[in-house]
Design a protein around this motif. Structure first.
Motif, PDB file in Angstrom:
ATOM      1  N   GLY A  70       0.677  -0.748   0.059  1.00 18.57           N
ATOM      2  CA  GLY A  70       0.101  -0.244  -0.222  1.00 18.57           C
ATOM      3  C   GLY A  70       0.781   1.450  -0.089  1.00 18.57           C
ATOM      4  N   ARG A  71      -0.185   2.364  -0.194  1.00 14.21           N
ATOM      5  CA  ARG A  71       0.933   3.587  -0.009  1.00 14.21           C
ATOM      6  C   ARG A  71       0.534   4.733   0.763  1.00 14.21           C
ATOM      7  NH1 ARG A  71      -0.580   4.341  -6.082  1.00 14.21           N
ATOM      8  NH2 ARG A  71      -2.394   3.425  -5.388  1.00 14.21           N
ATOM      9  N   LEU A  72       1.669   5.706   0.822  1.00 12.87           N
ATOM     10  CA  LEU A  72       1.349   6.751   2.053  1.00 12.87           C
ATOM     11  C   LEU A  72       1.322   7.705   1.035  1.00 12.87           C
ATOM     12  CD1 LEU A  72       0.289   8.102   4.463  1.00 12.87           C
ATOM     13  CD2 LEU A  72       2.434   7.618   5.757  1.00 12.87           C
ATOM     14  N   LEU A  73       0.780   8.859   1.489  1.00 15.25           N
ATOM     15  CA  LEU A  73       1.379  10.232   0.573  1.00 15.25           C
ATOM     16  C   LEU A  73       0.764  11.509   1.747  1.00 15.25           C
ATOM     17  CD1 LEU A  73       1.576  12.047  -1.811  1.00 15.25           C
ATOM     18  CD2 LEU A  73      -0.967  11.929  -2.464  1.00 15.25           C
ATOM     19  N   VAL A  74       2.303  12.112   1.647  1.00 15.22           N
ATOM     20  CA  VAL A  74       1.917  13.093   2.768  1.00 15.22           C
ATOM     21  C   VAL A  74       2.821  14.566   1.649  1.00 15.22           C
ATOM     22  CG1 VAL A  74       3.388  14.059   4.539  1.00 15.22           C
ATOM     23  CG2 VAL A  74       2.894  11.730   4.427  1.00 15.22           C
ATOM     24  N   VAL A  75       1.519  14.832   2.117  1.00 15.44           N
ATOM     25  CA  VAL A  75       1.172  16.808   1.416  1.00 15.44           C
ATOM     26  C   VAL A  75       1.455  17.589   2.996  1.00 15.44           C
ATOM     27  CG1 VAL A  75      -0.346  18.178  -0.123  1.00 15.44           C
ATOM     28  CG2 VAL A  75       0.075  15.724  -0.581  1.00 15.44           C
ATOM     29  N   ASP A  76       2.285  18.184   2.161  1.00 16.49           N
ATOM     30  CA  ASP A  76       2.533  19.617   3.587  1.00 16.49           C
ATOM     31  C   ASP A  76       3.834  20.528   3.351  1.00 16.49           C
ATOM     32  OD1 ASP A  76       2.360  20.603   6.404  1.00 16.49           O
ATOM     33  OD2 ASP A  76       1.433  18.941   6.599  1.00 16.49           O
ATOM     34  N   PHE A  77       3.999  21.521   4.097  1.00 18.34           N
ATOM     35  CA  PHE A  77       4.388  22.429   3.415  1.00 18.34           C
ATOM     36  C   PHE A  77       6.389  22.523   3.538  1.00 18.34           C
ATOM     37  CE2 PHE A  77       0.336  25.013   4.932  1.00 18.34           C
ATOM     38  CZ  PHE A  77       0.044  24.764   3.796  1.00 18.34           C
ATOM     39  N   THR A 135       9.087   8.480  -3.934  1.00 13.09           N
ATOM     40  CA  THR A 135       8.625   9.320  -4.753  1.00 13.09           C
ATOM     41  C   THR A 135       8.847  11.029  -3.766  1.00 13.09           C
ATOM     42  OG1 THR A 135       7.501   9.021  -6.675  1.00 13.09           O
ATOM     43  CG2 THR A 135       7.696  11.543  -6.819  1.00 13.09           C
ATOM     44  N   PHE A 136       9.680  12.274  -3.775  1.00 18.12           N
ATOM     45  CA  PHE A 136       9.336  13.290  -3.257  1.00 18.12           C
ATOM     46  C   PHE A 136       9.378  14.494  -4.124  1.00 18.12           C
ATOM     47  CE2 PHE A 136      11.344  17.683  -2.286  1.00 18.12           C
ATOM     48  CZ  PHE A 136      11.038  18.158  -0.960  1.00 18.12           C
ATOM     49  N   ARG A 137       8.230  15.561  -4.024  1.00 23.21           N
ATOM     50  CA  ARG A 137       8.744  16.248  -5.437  1.00 23.21           C
ATOM     51  C   ARG A 137       7.556  18.244  -4.087  1.00 23.21           C
ATOM     52  NH1 ARG A 137       3.461  16.207  -9.693  1.00 23.21           N
ATOM     53  NH2 ARG A 137       4.264  18.860 -11.114  1.00 23.21           N
ATOM     54  N   THR A 138       8.304  18.668  -5.054  1.00 29.04           N
ATOM     55  CA  THR A 138       7.661  19.867  -4.086  1.00 29.04           C
ATOM     56  C   THR A 138       7.243  20.740  -5.098  1.00 29.04           C
ATOM     57  OG1 THR A 138      10.240  21.198  -5.066  1.00 29.04           O
ATOM     58  CG2 THR A 138       9.776  20.111  -2.933  1.00 29.04           C
ATOM     59  N   LEU A 167       5.229  17.175  -1.264  1.00 29.33           N
ATOM     60  CA  LEU A 167       4.631  16.161  -1.777  1.00 29.33           C
ATOM     61  C   LEU A 167       5.793  14.437  -1.393  1.00 29.33           C
ATOM     62  CD1 LEU A 167       3.490  18.037  -3.641  1.00 29.33           C
ATOM     63  CD2 LEU A 167       1.467  15.697  -3.834  1.00 29.33           C
ATOM     64  N   TRP A 168       5.954  13.565  -0.592  1.00 33.39           N
ATOM     65  CA  TRP A 168       6.059  12.086  -0.014  1.00 33.39           C
ATOM     66  C   TRP A 168       5.388  11.489  -0.263  1.00 33.39           C
ATOM     67  CZ3 TRP A 168       6.185  16.202   3.696  1.00 33.39           C
ATOM     68  CH2 TRP A 168       7.603  16.859   3.313  1.00 33.39           C
ATOM     69  N   LEU A 169       5.801  10.730  -1.143  1.00 32.57           N
ATOM     70  CA  LEU A 169       5.448   9.238  -1.752  1.00 32.57           C
ATOM     71  C   LEU A 169       6.030   8.074  -0.634  1.00 32.57           C
ATOM     72  CD1 LEU A 169       2.547   8.110  -2.649  1.00 32.57           C
ATOM     73  CD2 LEU A 169       4.237   7.679  -4.473  1.00 32.57           C
ATOM     74  N   ALA A 170       5.508   7.051  -0.046  1.00 33.02           N
ATOM     75  CA  ALA A 170       6.262   6.326   0.730  1.00 33.02           C
ATOM     76  C   ALA A 170       4.948   5.135   0.543  1.00 33.02           C
ATOM     77  CB  ALA A 170       5.987   6.205   1.735  1.00 33.02           C
ATOM     78  N   ARG A 171       6.089   3.511   0.444  1.00 36.54           N
ATOM     79  CA  ARG A 171       5.194   2.709  -0.062  1.00 36.54           C
ATOM     80  C   ARG A 171       5.474   1.036   1.545  1.00 36.54           C
ATOM     81  NH1 ARG A 171       3.088  -0.295  -4.850  1.00 36.54           N
ATOM     82  NH2 ARG A 171       3.756   1.654  -6.100  1.00 36.54           N
TER      83      ARG A 171
END
Length: 339
Positions: A256-263, A300-303, A318-322
């Motif tokens: 499964g995937r966990l997406l974190v979106v923050d500043f 993935t990491f993205r800004t 944005l951080w995507l982890a699995r």
């Protein structure tokens, strides 16, 4: 061996109990209207035109028979038609048999519309009271549409059958992904925000997503429950972001995937006092450390910087982890295909 899944069967007493519970006019009306929306006892007394003790008694019988489910939000208790078990199957079958144009059901649905309108008005009043605060923050970063597009892109095209939105707020992430998932759940500690989210989901005709009042550190779901979890603009309000991500990882299924979106880190101190931000953004390595401690692998990491540069605005990260148990997930899928 056949790869056709057999439908679950239930004991004679369970089926009989559900049928007996549904076999009364008020209770059948309750099953029908609770198939349309999640409602309180007060809502139901207004819709059915019966006393609160009478409605409560019928709901108790329906809940005991597994035809409806209940959950608490602060001092309110919400009811909805059960989706699983003997009661869920029987409720679905009964609704398919009922004529939607029956005058009794038509009247109940008309009064449901009025109840929803009152709820929407209350939610809109709350939203309007806080709109200035949210607008002030939105002006500091890229448009919400750009963030939502990035969320979709980062999560990718892999199917999501079940989605958990932690700190759901207005329920926007559930709205965005509703067409692509089989079921969703939004968690928030604020009853007011859940009221806004419930109105938004009902307005959008979304019935396969649940909303629950809960602490983000104690998700009301068992281990391995969701294909994806989103934590969107939540961590900066929390004392312990690492603990929250460990809880999110707990309910992720293998692979499964966990997406974190923050500043990203910033120096806008007014956000602490005016908007209750406990943290002024997060360095990339901080969140990645939390994800590693939770047993997840970074993918993935993205800004997204405002106007192409950080400046004095807010950069969205944005951080995507699995979950690394992909091999277990593939083995489980193979076993299901063989069965």
């Amino acid at each position: 061996m056949s790869n056709v899944k057999s439908r679950p069967s239930f004991s004679f007493p369970a089926v009989l109990e559900s049928l007996k519970a549904a076999g009364e006019d008020t209770r059948l009306r309750l099953v029908a209207v609770l198939g349309e929306a999640e409602l309180t006892v007060s809502d139901l007394t207004e819709i059915l035109g019966q006393s609160q003790p009478r409605i409560s008694r019928h709901l108790k019988l329906l809940a005991e028979a597994g035809l409806v489910e209940r959950h608490r939000e602060a001092s309110w208790i919400f009811y909805r038609r059960a989706a699983d078990g003997a009661g869920g199957r029987i409720g679905t079958a009964l609704l398919e048999l009922l004529d939607r144009d029956d005058p009794v059901l038509v009247g109940d649905r008309a009064r449901l519309v009025a109840v929803r309108a009152a709820r929407a008005a209350a939610a809109q009043a709350y939203f309007a009271a806080h709109a200035r605060e949210w607008d002030e923050i939105r002006r500091l970063h890229v448009p919400e549409a750009a963030v939502e597009a990035a969320v979709r892109q980062v999560l990718g095209a892999a199917p999501i059958r079940s989605l958990l939105d932690l700190g759901t707020g207005t329920g926007r992430m559930l709205e965005v992904f509703a067409p692509d998932i089989e079921r969703g759940m939004g968690i928030d500690l604020s009853p007011d925000m859940l009221g806004v989210a419930r109105t938004n989901l009902e307005r959008a005709g979304i019935r396969h997503c649940l909303l629950r009042q809960s602490d983000i550190y104690a998700v009301p779901a068992p281990r391995d429950s969701f294909d994806a979890v989103i934590v969107h603009q939540v961590l900066h309000y929390l004392d312990d972001g690492g603990r929250a991500l460990k809880e999110a990882a707990r309910v992720l299924r293998p692979g499964g995937r966990l997406l974190v979106v923050d500043f990203a880190p910033h120096g806008l101190e007014f956000l602490r006092d005016a908007h209750a931000h406990r943290h002024l953004g997060f360095p990339r390595e901080t969140v990645e450390g939390w994800l590693a401690d939770a047993g997840l692998d970074l993918v993935t990491f993205r800004t997204l910087a405002p106007d192409g540069k950080a400046g004095d605005g807010l950069t969205v990260s944005l951080w995507l982890a699995r979950d690394p148990r992909v091999a277990l997930a593939e083995a489980d899928l193979a076993d299901k295909e063989i069965a």
